[in-house]
Design a protein around this motif. Structure first.
Motif, PDB file in Angstrom:
ATOM      1  N   CYS A  25       0.837  -1.204   0.000  1.00  0.00           N
ATOM      2  CA  CYS A  25       0.000   0.000   0.000  1.00  0.00           C
ATOM      3  C   CYS A  25       0.879   1.265   0.000  1.00  0.00           C
ATOM      4  O   CYS A  25       2.036   1.221   0.426  1.00  0.00           O
ATOM      5  N   PRO A  26       0.334   2.404  -0.396  1.00  0.00           N
ATOM      6  CA  PRO A  26       1.093   3.657  -0.297  1.00  0.00           C
ATOM      7  C   PRO A  26       1.497   3.922   1.151  1.00  0.00           C
ATOM      8  O   PRO A  26       0.657   3.869   2.050  1.00  0.00           O
ATOM      9  N   GLY A 219      -4.289   8.733  10.830  1.00  0.00           N
ATOM     10  CA  GLY A 219      -4.822   9.136   9.527  1.00  0.00           C
ATOM     11  C   GLY A 219      -4.174   8.476   8.331  1.00  0.00           C
ATOM     12  O   GLY A 219      -4.848   7.897   7.481  1.00  0.00           O
ATOM     13  N   ASP A 220      -2.861   8.510   8.275  1.00  0.00           N
ATOM     14  CA  ASP A 220      -2.164   7.891   7.151  1.00  0.00           C
ATOM     15  C   ASP A 220      -0.769   7.468   7.598  1.00  0.00           C
ATOM     16  O   ASP A 220      -0.405   7.616   8.764  1.00  0.00           O
ATOM     17  N   ALA A 221       0.004   6.948   6.654  1.00  0.00           N
ATOM     18  CA  ALA A 221       1.332   6.446   6.994  1.00  0.00           C
ATOM     19  C   ALA A 221       2.222   7.562   7.537  1.00  0.00           C
ATOM     20  O   ALA A 221       3.021   7.342   8.447  1.00  0.00           O
ATOM     21  N   MET A 222       2.048   8.759   6.967  1.00  0.00           N
ATOM     22  CA  MET A 222       2.865   9.897   7.411  1.00  0.00           C
ATOM     23  C   MET A 222       2.637  10.156   8.899  1.00  0.00           C
ATOM     24  O   MET A 222       3.581  10.428   9.656  1.00  0.00           O
TER      25      MET A 222
ATOM     26  N   CYS B  30       5.775   6.247  -8.108  1.00  0.00           N
ATOM     27  CA  CYS B  30       5.368   6.974  -6.897  1.00  0.00           C
ATOM     28  C   CYS B  30       3.923   6.669  -6.517  1.00  0.00           C
ATOM     29  O   CYS B  30       3.048   6.529  -7.371  1.00  0.00           O
ATOM     30  N   LYS B  31       3.680   6.544  -5.174  1.00  0.00           N
ATOM     31  CA  LYS B  31       2.316   6.341  -4.668  1.00  0.00           C
ATOM     32  C   LYS B  31       1.900   7.465  -3.711  1.00  0.00           C
ATOM     33  O   LYS B  31       1.004   7.280  -2.887  1.00  0.00           O
ATOM     34  N   GLU B  32       2.573   8.572  -3.779  1.00  0.00           N
ATOM     35  CA  GLU B  32       2.192   9.791  -3.051  1.00  0.00           C
ATOM     36  C   GLU B  32       2.085   9.586  -1.534  1.00  0.00           C
ATOM     37  O   GLU B  32       1.147  10.056  -0.896  1.00  0.00           O
ATOM     38  N   CYS B  33       3.078   8.933  -0.915  1.00  0.00           N
ATOM     39  CA  CYS B  33       3.036   8.783   0.543  1.00  0.00           C
ATOM     40  C   CYS B  33       3.588  10.032   1.237  1.00  0.00           C
ATOM     41  O   CYS B  33       3.399  10.214   2.422  1.00  0.00           O
ATOM     42  N   ARG B  34       4.354  10.843   0.505  1.00  0.00           N
ATOM     43  CA  ARG B  34       4.880  12.133   0.982  1.00  0.00           C
ATOM     44  C   ARG B  34       6.044  11.975   1.976  1.00  0.00           C
ATOM     45  O   ARG B  34       6.448  12.956   2.589  1.00  0.00           O
ATOM     46  N   PHE B  35       6.591  10.777   2.170  1.00  0.00           N
ATOM     47  CA  PHE B  35       7.707  10.606   3.111  1.00  0.00           C
ATOM     48  C   PHE B  35       8.890  11.495   2.697  1.00  0.00           C
ATOM     49  O   PHE B  35       9.481  12.179   3.527  1.00  0.00           O
ATOM     50  N   CYS B  36       9.231  11.478   1.393  1.00  0.00           N
ATOM     51  CA  CYS B  36      10.412  12.224   0.935  1.00  0.00           C
ATOM     52  C   CYS B  36      10.217  13.719   1.156  1.00  0.00           C
ATOM     53  O   CYS B  36      11.161  14.435   1.491  1.00  0.00           O
ATOM     54  N   ILE B  37       8.984  14.166   0.962  1.00  0.00           N
ATOM     55  CA  ILE B  37       8.714  15.600   1.085  1.00  0.00           C
ATOM     56  C   ILE B  37       8.809  16.040   2.541  1.00  0.00           C
ATOM     57  O   ILE B  37       9.480  17.007   2.880  1.00  0.00           O
ATOM     58  N   ASP B  38       8.153  15.299   3.440  1.00  0.00           N
ATOM     59  CA  ASP B  38       8.086  15.719   4.832  1.00  0.00           C
ATOM     60  C   ASP B  38       9.365  15.439   5.611  1.00  0.00           C
ATOM     61  O   ASP B  38       9.638  16.118   6.593  1.00  0.00           O
ATOM     62  N   PHE B  39      10.152  14.434   5.197  1.00  0.00           N
ATOM     63  CA  PHE B  39      11.360  14.108   5.957  1.00  0.00           C
ATOM     64  C   PHE B  39      12.611  14.740   5.363  1.00  0.00           C
ATOM     65  O   PHE B  39      13.703  14.544   5.880  1.00  0.00           O
ATOM     66  N   CYS B  40      12.488  15.485   4.292  1.00  0.00           N
ATOM     67  CA  CYS B  40      13.669  16.158   3.725  1.00  0.00           C
ATOM     68  C   CYS B  40      14.146  17.232   4.703  1.00  0.00           C
ATOM     69  O   CYS B  40      13.395  18.141   5.043  1.00  0.00           O
ATOM     70  N   HIS B  71      22.398  16.247  -0.753  1.00  0.00           N
ATOM     71  CA  HIS B  71      22.759  14.858  -1.075  1.00  0.00           C
ATOM     72  C   HIS B  71      22.899  14.002   0.186  1.00  0.00           C
ATOM     73  O   HIS B  71      23.868  13.261   0.345  1.00  0.00           O
ATOM     74  N   CYS B  72      21.953  14.138   1.129  1.00  0.00           N
ATOM     75  CA  CYS B  72      22.005  13.286   2.331  1.00  0.00           C
ATOM     76  C   CYS B  72      21.441  11.903   2.038  1.00  0.00           C
ATOM     77  O   CYS B  72      21.634  10.974   2.811  1.00  0.00           O
ATOM     78  N   GLU B  73      20.725  11.772   0.959  1.00  0.00           N
ATOM     79  CA  GLU B  73      20.169  10.502   0.467  1.00  0.00           C
ATOM     80  C   GLU B  73      19.077   9.923   1.352  1.00  0.00           C
ATOM     81  O   GLU B  73      18.736   8.750   1.231  1.00  0.00           O
ATOM     82  N   PHE B  74      18.517  10.724   2.257  1.00  0.00           N
ATOM     83  CA  PHE B  74      17.469  10.144   3.106  1.00  0.00           C
ATOM     84  C   PHE B  74      16.189   9.894   2.309  1.00  0.00           C
ATOM     85  O   PHE B  74      15.490   8.917   2.561  1.00  0.00           O
ATOM     86  N   CYS B  75      15.900  10.760   1.318  1.00  0.00           N
ATOM     87  CA  CYS B  75      14.702  10.528   0.493  1.00  0.00           C
ATOM     88  C   CYS B  75      14.795   9.178  -0.200  1.00  0.00           C
ATOM     89  O   CYS B  75      13.830   8.432  -0.273  1.00  0.00           O
ATOM     90  N   SER B  76      15.999   8.887  -0.681  1.00  0.00           N
ATOM     91  CA  SER B  76      16.202   7.624  -1.379  1.00  0.00           C
ATOM     92  C   SER B  76      16.015   6.430  -0.438  1.00  0.00           C
ATOM     93  O   SER B  76      15.431   5.414  -0.807  1.00  0.00           O
ATOM     94  N   LEU B  77      16.484   6.579   0.818  1.00  0.00           N
ATOM     95  CA  LEU B  77      16.364   5.499   1.800  1.00  0.00           C
ATOM     96  C   LEU B  77      14.926   5.306   2.255  1.00  0.00           C
ATOM     97  O   LEU B  77      14.456   4.192   2.422  1.00  0.00           O
TER      98      LEU B  77
END
Lengths: 292, 96
Positions: A25-26, A219-222, B30-40, B71-77
């Motif tokens: 899942c996302p 709410g979500d994974a975030m 991409c499945k739009e979980c937003r991890f890369c955006i919020d944890f950058c 280039h911390c590469e956390f988004c990639s991880l």
């Protein structure tokens, strides 16, 4: 400079990239954990063809199907006995069991405790998402007290397993707990586990936004990842009995760390049958060499 | 000041080179979980206005953040889909 579009990821050679995107899942926490494991495979210095990954059934059981190494998807709960046979017959291989909390501790619970008691040379990586995700979010052996699930609409009233405590009590030589957010620490723990002989156990707390998050007002994974960021405390020396996860008490920390790192004889079923080594067999030869 | 933030400065801070990264995205995964955006740690990324074939918005570099990636590469991880990575831009590092 703006964003550049790409077709392939630098880690793609480690995965069966033709099967991506995967079925999870996302926001599922298995993806980051698998990436940390894949990077540890490379950094371990052990050739990829000597690594083996075994899993049982469940969402986490899909991991070997996406890894570009020798990997086996076995029947439910039986990943450890399968991996134990591989490790005993081919001791030169680095065998990992990558599976979920339900597969390893409910259906395969007995296999785990006896493999840990015998100290078989295995690296067990357990994705703990606090429920049976693939079948629709039922209560599992790790669902925290008070958490809601498909089969516990009023909240779970069962004491959950504390997996690091269980692993340490049954004899694992290395016990750690990290999350899908603490990925560099997780990778280091996996590398340490690959160096160690004997049964190592790493629990990875992973968000399950659909199975566990939705009924529990996450709410979500975030949001679940943010919960880990706010409530996780790293304490390598934490008392093992105090590693419970209680989601109802907002001020109750989730303790992470590498809790146990000990040495113990590794399982060797033929040790008692073997004649006493060195002295009888090689002593005359050594004497002859000395004389000659 | 944020809790946990230190006022101490490393001894080799003057000699350190802050690398610069270039963000690469594989939109179809991409499945739009937003991890890369919020944890950058540098808030480099934002959601795209367009969607991929599955209807998910994917990360893109935000306006005004063109050289902000270190280039911390956390988004990639942290990306569950292996859909983002960074490459160090040779010779573009800056001394703090």
């Amino acid at each position: 400079m703006t964003t550049l579009m790409a077709e392939r990821h630098p880690s793609d050679p480690l995965f069966r990239a033709d099967r991506l995107p995967h079925i999870w899942c996302p926001g599922c926490g298995i993806g980051p954990a698998m990436h940390a494991y894949a990077q540890a495979l490379v950094e371990s210095g052990i050739p990829l063809d000597r690594h083996v990954c075994v899993s049982g059934i469940g969402c986490s059981g899909r991991v070997p199907g996406y890894l570009n190494i020798d990997s086996y998807h076995t029947t439910h709960g039986r990943a450890i006995p399968f991996a134990m046979a591989v490790a005993l017959v081919r001791p030169q291989l680095e065998v990992a069991v990558f599976s979920g909390d339900g597969d390893l501790f409910a259906i395969g619970g007995n296999h785990f405790i006896h493999a840990a008691r015998r100290n078989v040379d295995l690296n067990v990586i357990c994705i703990n998402n606090f429920n049976y995700g693939m079948t629709g979010g039922q209560v599992g052996p790790t669902t925290p007290m008070g958490a809601r699930a498909t089969t516990a609409p009023y909240g779970n009233y069962e004491q959950p397993f504390s997996l690091p405590y269980l692993a340490a009590a049954t004899g694992a030589v290395f016990v750690a707990r990290w999350t899908s957010l603490h990925l560099r620490q997780l990778k280091q723990a996996i590398l340490r586990a690959m160096k160690k002989r004997g049964l190592t156990f790493i629990e990875v707390l992973a968000p399950c936004p659909v199975g566990f998050g939705r009924p529990n007002e996450i709410g979500d994974a975030m949001e679940e990842m943010m919960l880990y960021r706010e409530r996780c405390v790293v304490d390598h020396g934490a008392p093992l009995a105090a590693l419970d996860i209680d989601l109802r008490q907002r001020d109750h920390p989730i303790v992470l760390g590498n809790f146990v790192d000990i040495e113990r004889p590794v399982f060797d079923p033929l040790a008692m049958r073997r004649p006493a080594p060195e002295v009888e067999d090689h002593a005359p030869l050594a004497r002859k060499e000395q004389e000659g | 000041m944020l809790r946990g933030q230190s006022t101490r400065v490393p001894l080799d801070w003057k000699a350190a080179v802050l690398p610069q990264g270039q963000v690469y995205v594989i939109p179809s995964r991409c499945k739009e979980c937003r991890f890369c955006i919020d944890f950058c740690p540098r808030d480099v990324l934002t959601l795209s206005t367009e969607t991929n074939v599955r209807g998910y918005r994917y990360p893109v570099v935000a306006t005004g953040k063109d050289v902000a990636c270190v280039h911390c590469e956390f988004c990639s991880l942290v990306c569950p889909e292996y859909a983002i990575y960074t490459v160090e831009v040779a010779g573009a590092g800056v001394t703090p």
